[in-house]
Design a protein around this motif. Structure first.
Motif, PDB file in Angstrom:
ATOM      1  N   SER A   6       0.855  -1.191   0.000  1.00 41.37           N
ATOM      2  CA  SER A   6       0.000   0.000   0.000  1.00 41.37           C
ATOM      3  C   SER A   6       0.885   1.234   0.000  1.00 41.37           C
ATOM      4  O   SER A   6       1.894   1.290   0.698  1.00 41.37           O
ATOM      5  CB  SER A   6      -0.899   0.023   1.241  1.00 41.37           C
ATOM      6  OG  SER A   6      -1.801  -1.048   1.217  1.00 41.37           O
ATOM      7  N   VAL A   7       0.481   2.229  -0.777  1.00 37.90           N
ATOM      8  CA  VAL A   7       1.216   3.480  -0.858  1.00 37.90           C
ATOM      9  C   VAL A   7       0.320   4.594  -0.327  1.00 37.90           C
ATOM     10  O   VAL A   7      -0.842   4.715  -0.729  1.00 37.90           O
ATOM     11  CB  VAL A   7       1.628   3.790  -2.316  1.00 37.90           C
ATOM     12  CG1 VAL A   7       2.315   5.141  -2.408  1.00 37.90           C
ATOM     13  CG2 VAL A   7       2.536   2.685  -2.851  1.00 37.90           C
ATOM     14  N   ILE A   8       0.870   5.385   0.590  1.00 36.89           N
ATOM     15  CA  ILE A   8       0.178   6.546   1.136  1.00 36.89           C
ATOM     16  C   ILE A   8       0.933   7.784   0.684  1.00 36.89           C
ATOM     17  O   ILE A   8       2.151   7.885   0.877  1.00 36.89           O
ATOM     18  CB  ILE A   8       0.108   6.500   2.673  1.00 36.89           C
ATOM     19  CG1 ILE A   8      -0.695   5.288   3.150  1.00 36.89           C
ATOM     20  CG2 ILE A   8      -0.476   7.804   3.231  1.00 36.89           C
ATOM     21  CD1 ILE A   8      -0.665   5.081   4.646  1.00 36.89           C
ATOM     22  N   CYS A  67      -0.633  11.592   7.365  1.00 38.31           N
ATOM     23  CA  CYS A  67      -0.101  10.221   7.424  1.00 38.31           C
ATOM     24  C   CYS A  67      -0.998   9.320   8.261  1.00 38.31           C
ATOM     25  O   CYS A  67      -1.295   8.187   7.874  1.00 38.31           O
ATOM     26  CB  CYS A  67       1.317  10.224   7.991  1.00 38.31           C
ATOM     27  SG  CYS A  67       2.558  10.903   6.878  1.00 38.31           S
ATOM     28  N   ILE A  71      -3.023   5.896   7.170  1.00 34.26           N
ATOM     29  CA  ILE A  71      -2.882   4.625   7.893  1.00 34.26           C
ATOM     30  C   ILE A  71      -4.248   4.075   8.283  1.00 34.26           C
ATOM     31  O   ILE A  71      -4.503   2.880   8.174  1.00 34.26           O
ATOM     32  CB  ILE A  71      -1.977   4.805   9.139  1.00 34.26           C
ATOM     33  CG1 ILE A  71      -0.532   5.051   8.696  1.00 34.26           C
ATOM     34  CG2 ILE A  71      -2.070   3.605  10.067  1.00 34.26           C
ATOM     35  CD1 ILE A  71       0.383   5.512   9.821  1.00 34.26           C
ATOM     36  N   LEU A  74      -6.010   2.020   5.434  1.00 35.44           N
ATOM     37  CA  LEU A  74      -5.324   0.890   4.806  1.00 35.44           C
ATOM     38  C   LEU A  74      -6.181  -0.372   4.750  1.00 35.44           C
ATOM     39  O   LEU A  74      -6.984  -0.632   5.641  1.00 35.44           O
ATOM     40  CB  LEU A  74      -4.022   0.582   5.550  1.00 35.44           C
ATOM     41  CG  LEU A  74      -2.929   1.626   5.416  1.00 35.44           C
ATOM     42  CD1 LEU A  74      -1.787   1.317   6.374  1.00 35.44           C
ATOM     43  CD2 LEU A  74      -2.416   1.692   3.984  1.00 35.44           C
ATOM     44  N   PRO A  77      -2.394  -4.248   4.487  1.00 36.72           N
ATOM     45  CA  PRO A  77      -1.193  -4.483   3.686  1.00 36.72           C
ATOM     46  C   PRO A  77      -0.120  -5.252   4.443  1.00 36.72           C
ATOM     47  O   PRO A  77      -0.133  -5.324   5.679  1.00 36.72           O
ATOM     48  CB  PRO A  77      -0.700  -3.069   3.390  1.00 36.72           C
ATOM     49  CG  PRO A  77      -1.097  -2.316   4.612  1.00 36.72           C
ATOM     50  CD  PRO A  77      -2.441  -2.890   5.013  1.00 36.72           C
ATOM     51  N   VAL A  80       3.823  -0.940   3.855  1.00 30.11           N
ATOM     52  CA  VAL A  80       3.290   0.404   3.657  1.00 30.11           C
ATOM     53  C   VAL A  80       4.434   1.308   3.215  1.00 30.11           C
ATOM     54  O   VAL A  80       5.493   1.327   3.842  1.00 30.11           O
ATOM     55  CB  VAL A  80       2.643   0.975   4.939  1.00 30.11           C
ATOM     56  CG1 VAL A  80       2.166   2.403   4.717  1.00 30.11           C
ATOM     57  CG2 VAL A  80       1.506   0.085   5.407  1.00 30.11           C
ATOM     58  N   PHE A  82       5.380   5.320   2.204  1.00 27.85           N
ATOM     59  CA  PHE A  82       4.972   6.724   2.227  1.00 27.85           C
ATOM     60  C   PHE A  82       5.782   7.453   1.174  1.00 27.85           C
ATOM     61  O   PHE A  82       6.993   7.292   1.088  1.00 27.85           O
ATOM     62  CB  PHE A  82       5.239   7.356   3.600  1.00 27.85           C
ATOM     63  CG  PHE A  82       4.335   6.868   4.678  1.00 27.85           C
ATOM     64  CD1 PHE A  82       3.144   7.526   4.953  1.00 27.85           C
ATOM     65  CD2 PHE A  82       4.665   5.760   5.434  1.00 27.85           C
ATOM     66  CE1 PHE A  82       2.290   7.074   5.960  1.00 27.85           C
ATOM     67  CE2 PHE A  82       3.824   5.300   6.434  1.00 27.85           C
ATOM     68  CZ  PHE A  82       2.644   5.956   6.690  1.00 27.85           C
TER      69      PHE A  82
END
Length: 86
Positions: A6-8, A67, A71, A74, A77, A80, A82
């Motif tokens: 997962s990309v934040i 951030c 989270i 999500l 995942p 993770v 960022f």
């Protein structure tokens, strides 16, 4: 089984760069991309959504709040990541 990545991306007024950042990601390896719009006054959220990111809003200003909001969104995942929106 491959890892769920997962990309934040916390973002504030990144309309000119968010699309470039999203285009550069290896989409086939990523489970989800969450762009956290941190009260942008430009088209950051729209541009990110048009590129296929899931956009969520965080009304409290600040990188940390953005951030934490990412989270909280999500989808279970393994990894993770960022990234900056520019």
């Amino acid at each position: 089984m491959p890892s769920r990545i997962s990309v934040i991306i916390p973002a504030f007024n990144e309309e000119d760069s968010i699309g470039l950042v999203l285009d550069a990601l290896p989409q086939d390896l990523i489970h989800e991309i969450i762009v956290v719009d941190n009260n942008s006054t430009d088209n950051t959220a729209r541009n990110a959504a048009e590129k296929g990111a899931r956009v969520v809003s965080e009304n409290r200003k600040g990188y940390g709040f953005a951030c934490l909001k990412g989270i909280s969104e999500l989808d279970n995942p393994d990894i993770v990541v960022f990234l900056d929106g520019d």
